[in-house]
Design an enzyme around this catalytic site. Sequence first.
Site, PDB file in Angstrom:
ATOM      1  N   GLU A  22       0.819  -1.223   0.000  1.00 50.68           N
ATOM      2  CA  GLU A  22       0.000   0.000   0.000  1.00 50.68           C
ATOM      3  C   GLU A  22       0.848   1.266   0.000  1.00 50.68           C
ATOM      4  O   GLU A  22       1.645   1.477   0.924  1.00 50.68           O
ATOM      5  CB  GLU A  22      -0.918  -0.004   1.227  1.00 50.68           C
ATOM      6  N   GLU A  46      -4.858   3.558   8.978  1.00 55.45           N
ATOM      7  CA  GLU A  46      -4.589   3.337   7.550  1.00 55.45           C
ATOM      8  C   GLU A  46      -4.764   1.855   7.198  1.00 55.45           C
ATOM      9  O   GLU A  46      -5.291   1.517   6.133  1.00 55.45           O
ATOM     10  CB  GLU A  46      -3.166   3.811   7.216  1.00 55.45           C
ATOM     11  N   GLU A  54     -11.207  -1.244   2.155  1.00 55.09           N
ATOM     12  CA  GLU A  54     -11.138  -1.152   0.686  1.00 55.09           C
ATOM     13  C   GLU A  54     -11.108  -2.545   0.054  1.00 55.09           C
ATOM     14  O   GLU A  54     -11.812  -2.824  -0.907  1.00 55.09           O
ATOM     15  CB  GLU A  54      -9.870  -0.397   0.260  1.00 55.09           C
ATOM     16  N   LYS A  86     -16.130   3.331   0.859  1.00 54.00           N
ATOM     17  CA  LYS A  86     -14.705   3.657   0.691  1.00 54.00           C
ATOM     18  C   LYS A  86     -14.428   5.128   1.003  1.00 54.00           C
ATOM     19  O   LYS A  86     -13.414   5.456   1.630  1.00 54.00           O
ATOM     20  CB  LYS A  86     -14.249   3.348  -0.738  1.00 54.00           C
TER      21      LYS A  86
HETATM   22  N1  ATP Z   1     -16.648  -0.405  -6.520  1.00 52.16           N
HETATM   23  C1  ATP Z   1     -16.739   0.932  -6.447  1.00 52.16           C
HETATM   24  N2  ATP Z   1     -17.935   1.524  -6.639  1.00 52.16           N
HETATM   25  C2  ATP Z   1     -18.052   2.869  -6.581  1.00 52.16           C
HETATM   26  N3  ATP Z   1     -17.046   3.716  -6.335  1.00 52.16           N
HETATM   27  C3  ATP Z   1     -15.832   3.186  -6.115  1.00 52.16           C
HETATM   28  C4  ATP Z   1     -15.612   1.775  -6.169  1.00 52.16           C
HETATM   29  N4  ATP Z   1     -14.298   1.541  -5.937  1.00 52.16           N
HETATM   30  C5  ATP Z   1     -13.737   2.735  -5.740  1.00 52.16           C
HETATM   31  N5  ATP Z   1     -14.639   3.730  -5.835  1.00 52.16           N
HETATM   32  C6  ATP Z   1     -14.395   5.181  -5.673  1.00 52.16           C
HETATM   33  O1  ATP Z   1     -13.033   5.457  -5.934  1.00 52.16           O
HETATM   34  C7  ATP Z   1     -12.395   5.953  -4.755  1.00 52.16           C
HETATM   35  C8  ATP Z   1     -10.984   5.376  -4.666  1.00 52.16           C
HETATM   36  O2  ATP Z   1     -11.092   3.995  -4.478  1.00 52.16           O
HETATM   37  P1  ATP Z   1      -9.811   3.040  -4.411  1.00 52.16           P
HETATM   38  O3  ATP Z   1     -10.244   1.686  -4.025  1.00 52.16           O
HETATM   39  O4  ATP Z   1      -9.045   3.152  -5.686  1.00 52.16           O
HETATM   40  O5  ATP Z   1      -9.042   3.686  -3.194  1.00 52.16           O
HETATM   41  P2  ATP Z   1      -7.683   4.508  -3.127  1.00 52.16           P
HETATM   42  O6  ATP Z   1      -7.888   5.536  -2.060  1.00 52.16           O
HETATM   43  O7  ATP Z   1      -7.273   4.978  -4.477  1.00 52.16           O
HETATM   44  O8  ATP Z   1      -6.727   3.422  -2.546  1.00 52.16           O
HETATM   45  P3  ATP Z   1      -5.517   2.671  -3.224  1.00 52.16           P
HETATM   46  O9  ATP Z   1      -4.734   3.708  -3.991  1.00 52.16           O
HETATM   47  O10 ATP Z   1      -4.792   2.130  -2.030  1.00 52.16           O
HETATM   48  O11 ATP Z   1      -6.123   1.604  -4.087  1.00 52.16           O
HETATM   49  C9  ATP Z   1     -13.311   5.533  -3.601  1.00 52.16           C
HETATM   50  O12 ATP Z   1     -13.175   6.368  -2.460  1.00 52.16           O
HETATM   51  C10 ATP Z   1     -14.681   5.621  -4.244  1.00 52.16           C
HETATM   52  O13 ATP Z   1     -15.146   6.969  -4.279  1.00 52.16           O
END
Ligand code: ATP
Length: 118
Positions: A21, A62, A69, A87
């Site tokens: 991560e 975190e 997630e 999320k």
């Molecule tokens: N399955 C989903 N359905 C709807 N929105 C989603 C979905 N997955 C992610 N998102 C949106 O995208 C955002 C980022 O999600 P993501 O899982 O990529 O997290 P991240 O903060 O980029 O973490 P990482 O970089 O560690 O993967 C979420 O906060 C949400 O708003």
Amino acid sequence: MNELRSFQVAFRGILTASRDEKHMKFHLVAAVLTTGAALWLEFSAVEWIVLILVISGMLALEMINTAIEKLVDLVEPEWNELAGKIKDIAAGACLVYACGAAVIGCILYIPKLLAWLG
Ligand SMILES: Nc1ncnc2c1ncn2[C@@H]1O[C@H](COP(=O)(O)OP(=O)(O)OP(=O)(O)O)[C@@H](O)[C@H]1O
């Protein structure tokens, strides 16, 4: 599960999150830098207690965010409004704590740095 096995799986979780991560890596680097600065600035016992609580709280939060997630991705791999909200809220919890940590950092470090500057 015996005590040693519980400790092993928990330690594996810490290693997995630290390795995979990017946000966790960022927090670990920040933890090392702030700990080094605290050694250099000769923190008191109370200042160390506050710093350790803030650092361990940020890392633990975190990791909980990462677990949420991954759980959402497992349960709902497709785009889904509720999955997105879950999320977003978990990420928001991290942001709240990080803002508090930044303010506490200013309270701990700025007076000491100003005193060091003379
Ligand atoms: N399955 C989903 N359905 C709807 N929105 C989603 C979905 N997955 C992610 N998102 C949106 O995208 C955002 C980022 O999600 P993501 O899982 O990529 O997290 P991240 O903060 O980029 O973490 P990482 O970089 O560690 O993967 C979420 O906060 C949400 O708003």
